[in-house]
Scaffold this motif. Structure first.
Motif, short mmCIF file in Angstrom:
data_model
loop_
_atom_site.label_atom_id
_atom_site.label_comp_id
_atom_site.label_asym_id
_atom_site.label_seq_id
_atom_site.Cartn_x
_atom_site.Cartn_y
_atom_site.Cartn_z
N ARG A 1 16.97 20.03 -19.32
CA ARG A 1 18.17 19.47 -18.69
C ARG A 1 19.04 18.73 -19.70
O ARG A 1 20.23 19.02 -19.86
CB ARG A 1 17.79 18.56 -17.53
CG ARG A 1 19.00 18.18 -16.71
CD ARG A 1 18.63 17.36 -15.50
NE ARG A 1 19.69 16.37 -15.29
CZ ARG A 1 19.56 15.30 -14.55
NH1 ARG A 1 18.42 15.07 -13.93
NH2 ARG A 1 20.55 14.47 -14.41
N GLY A 2 18.43 17.76 -20.39
CA GLY A 2 19.19 16.99 -21.36
C GLY A 2 19.58 17.84 -22.56
O GLY A 2 20.67 17.71 -23.12
N HIS A 3 18.70 18.72 -22.93
CA HIS A 3 18.89 19.52 -24.13
C HIS A 3 20.01 20.53 -23.95
O HIS A 3 20.81 20.77 -24.83
CB HIS A 3 17.57 20.26 -24.41
CG HIS A 3 17.38 20.65 -25.83
ND1 HIS A 3 17.65 21.90 -26.29
CD2 HIS A 3 16.94 19.94 -26.89
CE1 HIS A 3 17.38 21.95 -27.57
NE2 HIS A 3 16.95 20.78 -27.97
N MET A 4 20.07 21.09 -22.71
CA MET A 4 20.98 22.20 -22.47
C MET A 4 22.44 21.84 -22.67
O MET A 4 23.20 22.61 -23.26
CB MET A 4 20.78 22.75 -21.05
CG MET A 4 19.81 23.89 -21.02
SD MET A 4 20.31 25.17 -22.19
CE MET A 4 18.76 25.85 -22.66
N SER A 5 22.84 20.64 -22.17
CA SER A 5 24.27 20.33 -22.27
C SER A 5 24.68 20.18 -23.73
O SER A 5 25.78 20.57 -24.12
CB SER A 5 24.60 19.08 -21.47
OG SER A 5 23.76 18.04 -21.88
N LEU A 6 23.76 19.64 -24.55
CA LEU A 6 24.09 19.51 -25.97
C LEU A 6 24.01 20.87 -26.67
O LEU A 6 24.86 21.23 -27.48
CB LEU A 6 23.14 18.51 -26.64
CG LEU A 6 23.35 17.07 -26.18
CD1 LEU A 6 22.14 16.23 -26.48
CD2 LEU A 6 24.58 16.48 -26.83
N HIS A 7 22.99 21.63 -26.31
CA HIS A 7 22.82 22.96 -26.89
C HIS A 7 24.04 23.83 -26.55
O HIS A 7 24.51 24.62 -27.37
CB HIS A 7 21.53 23.56 -26.32
CG HIS A 7 21.28 24.97 -26.74
ND1 HIS A 7 21.15 25.34 -28.06
CD2 HIS A 7 21.13 26.11 -26.01
CE1 HIS A 7 20.94 26.64 -28.12
NE2 HIS A 7 20.93 27.12 -26.90
N ALA A 8 24.57 23.64 -25.31
CA ALA A 8 25.69 24.44 -24.87
C ALA A 8 26.90 24.26 -25.79
O ALA A 8 27.66 25.21 -26.04
CB ALA A 8 26.07 24.06 -23.44
N ARG A 9 27.06 23.06 -26.32
CA ARG A 9 28.19 22.83 -27.23
C ARG A 9 28.03 23.65 -28.50
O ARG A 9 29.00 24.19 -29.02
CB ARG A 9 28.30 21.34 -27.57
CG ARG A 9 28.81 20.54 -26.37
CD ARG A 9 29.40 19.23 -26.79
NE ARG A 9 28.34 18.28 -27.08
CZ ARG A 9 28.52 17.15 -27.75
NH1 ARG A 9 29.71 16.85 -28.22
NH2 ARG A 9 27.52 16.34 -27.97
N GLN A 10 26.79 23.72 -29.01
CA GLN A 10 26.56 24.52 -30.22
C GLN A 10 26.83 26.00 -29.94
O GLN A 10 27.41 26.69 -30.76
CB GLN A 10 25.10 24.36 -30.67
CG GLN A 10 24.95 23.29 -31.71
CD GLN A 10 23.54 23.26 -32.31
OE1 GLN A 10 22.67 24.07 -32.00
NE2 GLN A 10 23.33 22.31 -33.19
N VAL A 11 26.39 26.45 -28.75
CA VAL A 11 26.60 27.86 -28.41
C VAL A 11 28.10 28.13 -28.27
O VAL A 11 28.60 29.18 -28.71
CB VAL A 11 25.83 28.21 -27.11
CG1 VAL A 11 26.14 29.62 -26.64
CG2 VAL A 11 24.33 28.06 -27.33
#
Ligand code: MEV
Length: 425
Positions: free
Chosen positions: A378-388
């Motif tokens: 959950r927490g990781h995804m929103s930050l990961h989404a920016r990289q993607v």
């Protein structure tokens, strides 16, 4: 006095963050210049550092907030490519602060140099002869680095081991224990081992084969503990006690199972390495030492512990080798590393080691808290989404827009990011 609590830091622009940092840690714009110019390491400097240089390689540099180590606020520079690490460490440092912050200590900065002595006729006799000559060997090693000596370092002890179960005939290993003060110490120790070798050969009648520092720096240990009041652990529908017990059960998994311990310790190293890299230190040495130390009982296990104190609050501890320096090597020549040392205001390698283990423990807790409750994604995804989103070609405002839509759809993939980008444009 530096404060490490800067509210709303996340929402500021890059320039505003630098200004806040300068204000909070009393740094001049010159001090921060390296961070404005890609780490401040130009290709010419890089060319003097390694062979076949063609340029430099940059990493994001973030600031770990809220850290209080031994009663002192410290803003922590963290160089890392992985999202969530800086945010996780900062959040946990905030919770730990409510329990008095991180309490850390470091041993004397003792490194071990190893000399492998082969072709020895009588190992027991040679071992005792080496101990008989200990004082003169130490005096010889002590004279090798006058600068270290001036600052209070130098040769401290000689230890001799017999290694029997190896693919070759039994041999001796001589350990030279060297106080390297604020250096990482590899150069001093390797030089001392090379210089001592002929003397050791004449005492033992054997041949000194390898002469090299050990990265299992188990005489140079940093330790840290923190306490988190249960009420600080509560969030959403999770009660503090529930989160605490979840973290303790997650630790129990790592303590008992090497497959889990490797991942658990990797989480610790997310925090540790980020500061080690930001300060120009040798992260491979720290990694090697950490994992060898985690396996010192013969079974690989967790570097940290998580339990309850007498009042039922969560207590975490971390103990690991920490061979970092504040002088010499890349720390001396890399402008961003110099800025990092200045930002933290550390005067000694021991102080730096104490901060690094605090970040490691905070990072460990961030991972365990997430894993023991809502899961890591959950927490990781929103930050990961920016990289993607960036990988898909989004720039400026588009990054947040594309990332937010992917998170809302719960589909964080480059193909979807490209589609969203096209739709928005
Ligand atoms: C990911 O970089 C680190 C974690 O896997 C650590 C852990 O599992 O404890 C989340």
């Amino acid at each position: 006095m530096t404060t490490s609590r800067i509210s709303g830091f996340y929402n500021l622009t890059l320039d505003e963050r630098r200004a806040k940092l300068a204000e909070s840690a009393a740094l001049s714009p010159d001090d921060l210049a390296a961070y404005v110019s890609n780490g401040g390491l130009n290709a010419d400097a890089a060319d003097h550092m390694i062979e076949n240089a063609i340029g430099t390689h940059a990493l994001p540099l973030g600031i770990g907030l809220n850290f209080q180590v031994n009663g002192k606020d410290v803003l922590v520079p963290m160089a890392i490519e992985e999202p969530s690490v800086v945010a996780g460490a900062s959040f946990m440092a905030k919770l730990a602060r409510a329990g008095g912050g991180f309490i850390a200590t470091a041993t004397e900065p003792l490194m071990i140099g190893q000399m492998q002595v082969i072709n020895v006729v009588n190992l027991e006799e040679a071992k005792l002869k080496l101990y008989e000559h200990k004082a003169e060997l130490l005096a010889e090693a002590d004279a090798i680095d006058p600068v270290l000596k001036k600052f209070g370092g130098g040769a401290r002890d000689i230890e001799v081991r017999i290694i029997e179960n190896s693919p070759i005939d039994a041999f001796l290993v001589v350990h030279l224990i060297y106080d390297v003060r604020d250096a990482m110490g590899a150069n001093a120790v390797n030089t001392a081992c090379e210089k001592l070798a002929p003397h050791i050969e004449s005492i033992t009648g054997g041949h000194v084969h390898l002469r090299i520092l050990s990265n299992l720096a188990d005489r140079r240990i940093a330790r840290v503990r923190c306490m988190i009041p249960n009420k600080e652990l509560a969030f959403d529908n999770y009660k503090g006690e529930e989160v605490r017990d979840g973290i303790i059960a997650a630790y129990a998994f790592a303590a008992a199972d090497p497959y889990r311990a490797a991942t658990h310790n990797k989480g610790i190293m997310n925090g540790v390495d980020a500061v080690v890299i930001a300060t120009g230190n040798d992260w491979r040495a720290i990694e090697a030492g950490a994992h060898a130390y985690a396996a010192r009982s013969g079974k690989y296990t967790s570097l940290s512990t998580w339990n309850k104190d007498k009042d039922g609050n969560l207590v975490g501890t971390l103990e690991m080798p920490m061979a970092v320096g504040t002088i010499g090597g890349a720390t001396k020549v890399h402008p961003a590393a110099q800025a990092a040392i200045k930002l933290m205001g550390v005067k000694t390698a021991s102080e730096l080691a104490e901060i690094i283990v605090s970040v490691g423990l905070a990072q460990n807790m961030a991972a365990l808290r997430a894993l023991a409750t809502e899961g890591i994604q959950r927490g990781h995804m929103s930050l990961h989404a920016r990289q993607v989103a960036i990988a898909a070609g989004a720039t400026g405002d588009m990054i947040e827009k594309v990332a937010a839509q992917m998170v809302a759809e719960k589909v964080v993939r480059i193909d979807r990011a490209e589609e969203i980008l096209k739709e928005i444009k």
